[in-house]
Motif scaffolding. Structure first.
Motif, mmCIF file in Angstrom:
data_model
loop_
_atom_site.group_PDB
_atom_site.id
_atom_site.type_symbol
_atom_site.label_atom_id
_atom_site.label_comp_id
_atom_site.label_asym_id
_atom_site.label_seq_id
_atom_site.Cartn_x
_atom_site.Cartn_y
_atom_site.Cartn_z
ATOM 1 N N GLU A 40 48.686 12.649 27.898
ATOM 2 C CA GLU A 40 47.605 11.706 27.611
ATOM 3 C C GLU A 40 47.757 11.130 26.205
ATOM 4 O O GLU A 40 47.522 9.935 25.986
ATOM 5 C CB GLU A 40 46.242 12.399 27.757
ATOM 6 C CG GLU A 40 45.894 12.737 29.194
ATOM 7 C CD GLU A 40 44.585 13.493 29.299
ATOM 8 O OE1 GLU A 40 44.097 13.983 28.252
ATOM 9 O OE2 GLU A 40 44.037 13.595 30.407
ATOM 10 N N ILE A 41 48.145 11.965 25.253
ATOM 11 C CA ILE A 41 48.329 11.492 23.881
ATOM 12 C C ILE A 41 49.416 10.417 23.827
ATOM 13 O O ILE A 41 49.242 9.364 23.205
ATOM 14 C CB ILE A 41 48.683 12.666 22.947
ATOM 15 C CG1 ILE A 41 47.485 13.616 22.796
ATOM 16 C CG2 ILE A 41 49.109 12.154 21.569
ATOM 17 C CD1 ILE A 41 47.800 14.879 22.013
ATOM 18 N N VAL A 42 50.534 10.679 24.518
ATOM 19 C CA VAL A 42 51.636 9.696 24.535
ATOM 20 C C VAL A 42 51.187 8.414 25.219
ATOM 21 O O VAL A 42 51.426 7.301 24.719
ATOM 22 C CB VAL A 42 52.874 10.295 25.253
ATOM 23 C CG1 VAL A 42 53.933 9.213 25.477
ATOM 24 C CG2 VAL A 42 53.451 11.443 24.447
ATOM 25 N N ARG A 43 50.508 8.558 26.376
ATOM 26 C CA ARG A 43 50.081 7.383 27.142
ATOM 27 C C ARG A 43 49.153 6.490 26.327
ATOM 28 O O ARG A 43 49.353 5.268 26.238
ATOM 29 C CB ARG A 43 49.370 7.844 28.418
ATOM 30 C CG ARG A 43 48.897 6.686 29.311
ATOM 31 C CD ARG A 43 47.979 7.226 30.401
ATOM 32 N NE ARG A 43 48.591 8.351 31.076
ATOM 33 C CZ ARG A 43 47.899 9.295 31.728
ATOM 34 N NH1 ARG A 43 46.568 9.241 31.735
ATOM 35 N NH2 ARG A 43 48.521 10.281 32.349
ATOM 36 N N TYR A 44 48.132 7.102 25.700
ATOM 37 C CA TYR A 44 47.147 6.287 24.987
ATOM 38 C C TYR A 44 47.648 5.851 23.613
ATOM 39 O O TYR A 44 47.149 4.868 23.069
ATOM 40 C CB TYR A 44 45.824 7.041 24.899
ATOM 41 C CG TYR A 44 45.200 7.249 26.266
ATOM 42 C CD1 TYR A 44 44.838 6.145 27.036
ATOM 43 C CD2 TYR A 44 45.028 8.514 26.803
ATOM 44 C CE1 TYR A 44 44.293 6.308 28.302
ATOM 45 C CE2 TYR A 44 44.492 8.694 28.066
ATOM 46 C CZ TYR A 44 44.126 7.590 28.815
ATOM 47 O OH TYR A 44 43.601 7.746 30.070
ATOM 48 N N THR A 45 48.635 6.542 23.069
ATOM 49 C CA THR A 45 49.273 6.046 21.849
ATOM 50 C C THR A 45 50.043 4.770 22.145
ATOM 51 O O THR A 45 49.998 3.804 21.370
ATOM 52 C CB THR A 45 50.220 7.114 21.261
ATOM 53 O OG1 THR A 45 49.462 8.280 20.919
ATOM 54 C CG2 THR A 45 50.904 6.586 20.015
ATOM 55 N N ILE A 46 50.735 4.752 23.280
ATOM 56 C CA ILE A 46 51.458 3.536 23.691
ATOM 57 C C ILE A 46 50.472 2.401 23.945
ATOM 58 O O ILE A 46 50.694 1.251 23.530
ATOM 59 C CB ILE A 46 52.308 3.819 24.948
ATOM 60 C CG1 ILE A 46 53.442 4.799 24.616
ATOM 61 C CG2 ILE A 46 52.887 2.522 25.512
ATOM 62 C CD1 ILE A 46 54.228 5.266 25.823
ATOM 63 N N GLN A 47 49.355 2.710 24.627
ATOM 64 C CA GLN A 47 48.330 1.700 24.854
ATOM 65 C C GLN A 47 47.802 1.160 23.529
ATOM 66 O O GLN A 47 47.591 -0.054 23.369
ATOM 67 C CB GLN A 47 47.170 2.283 25.669
ATOM 68 C CG GLN A 47 47.465 2.441 27.140
ATOM 69 C CD GLN A 47 46.234 2.868 27.926
ATOM 70 O OE1 GLN A 47 45.113 2.844 27.418
ATOM 71 N NE2 GLN A 47 46.438 3.265 29.167
#
Length: 236
Positions: A3-10
């Protein structure tokens, strides 16, 4: 970490969009990168809220299963064990309620009381209905109250609350979709004008006054997004 990686990319994508549409400057865009932390904090609150709502709904279903087992003659602890099996069937083994009921089951086997485990769940989850149920159950056990009646009353109250929340969510779901669409409208308009009349907004990106105007526009836009989120955020 996923989730951290996903929302950092977002967050990086959003910062890039804002940097392009409001400033057209790579340097200013990189200066906005720390704001990704605020986006992660916002998404964390949103995910927590969604999980709390899901756990609340699943806990209501668990209470219905527990009530059926108690009415059939099971002890309250054994009723929770049976409910764990039912919740695996209803919501899956990886669901929030199945995981929490498993922890309660293990805690009881390790000589912790049911009320203690429910109180711990209420504190960790932040779901008021679970906290209230644990408090009522503790009071009922201490005063020798009717456990069956306590569970039935709790189910009725939680069921009514969840039904109202689901009804509100159904009513405003269309408005939430419209809100998300309206949030994208300014960027669509700017992109369309830039596509059909190249250089139309150049005056806003090449001087100090233009930067100030776009900064004010960005602040007003973010304020309007935050205001629309608050309007559609209805709690009971």
């Amino acid at each position: 970490w996923k989730e951290i990686v996903r929302y950092t990319i977002q967050g990086c994508v959003l910062v890039s969009i804002f940097g392009y549409f409001f400033y057209r400057s790579f340097f200013i865009t990189t200066c906005f990168l720390p704001f990704i932390l605020f986006y992660l904090k916002y998404k964390n609150k949103e995910l927590c809220k969604n999980r709390k709502n899901n756990l609340n709904i699943q806990f209501k279903e668990a209470l219905c299963s527990i009530n059926s087992s108690v009415q059939a003659g099971y002890s309250l602890e054994n009723a929770f064990f049976e409910s764990h099996r039912d919740m695996i069937v209803f919501f899956g083994q990886d669901s929030l309620i199945a995981h929490e009921l498993l922890l309660i089951k293990k805690g009881i086997h390790n000589n912790r009381t049911l009320v203690e485990m429910l109180s711990d769940l209420g504190k960790r989850s932040g779901v008021n209905d679970i906290k209230d149920f644990a408090s009522i159950l503790l009071t009922g056990k201490q005063s020798g109250g009717n456990i069956n009646e306590i569970i039935e009353t709790s189910i009725t109250i939680i069921e009514e609350k969840v039904s109202v929340l689901q009804e509100i969510e159904t009513i405003i779901s269309a408005q939430k979709f419209e809100q998300k669409f309206m949030n994208a409208i300014p960027f669509i308009i700017i992109f369309y004008i830039e596509l059909t009349a190249k250089g139309f907004f150049s005056v806003l990106y090449n001087n100090l006054f233009g930067r100030i105007v776009m900064t004010v526009c960005m602040i007003l836009y973010l304020f309007s997004v935050q205001l629309s989120n608050k309007i559609t955020d209805i709690t009971i």
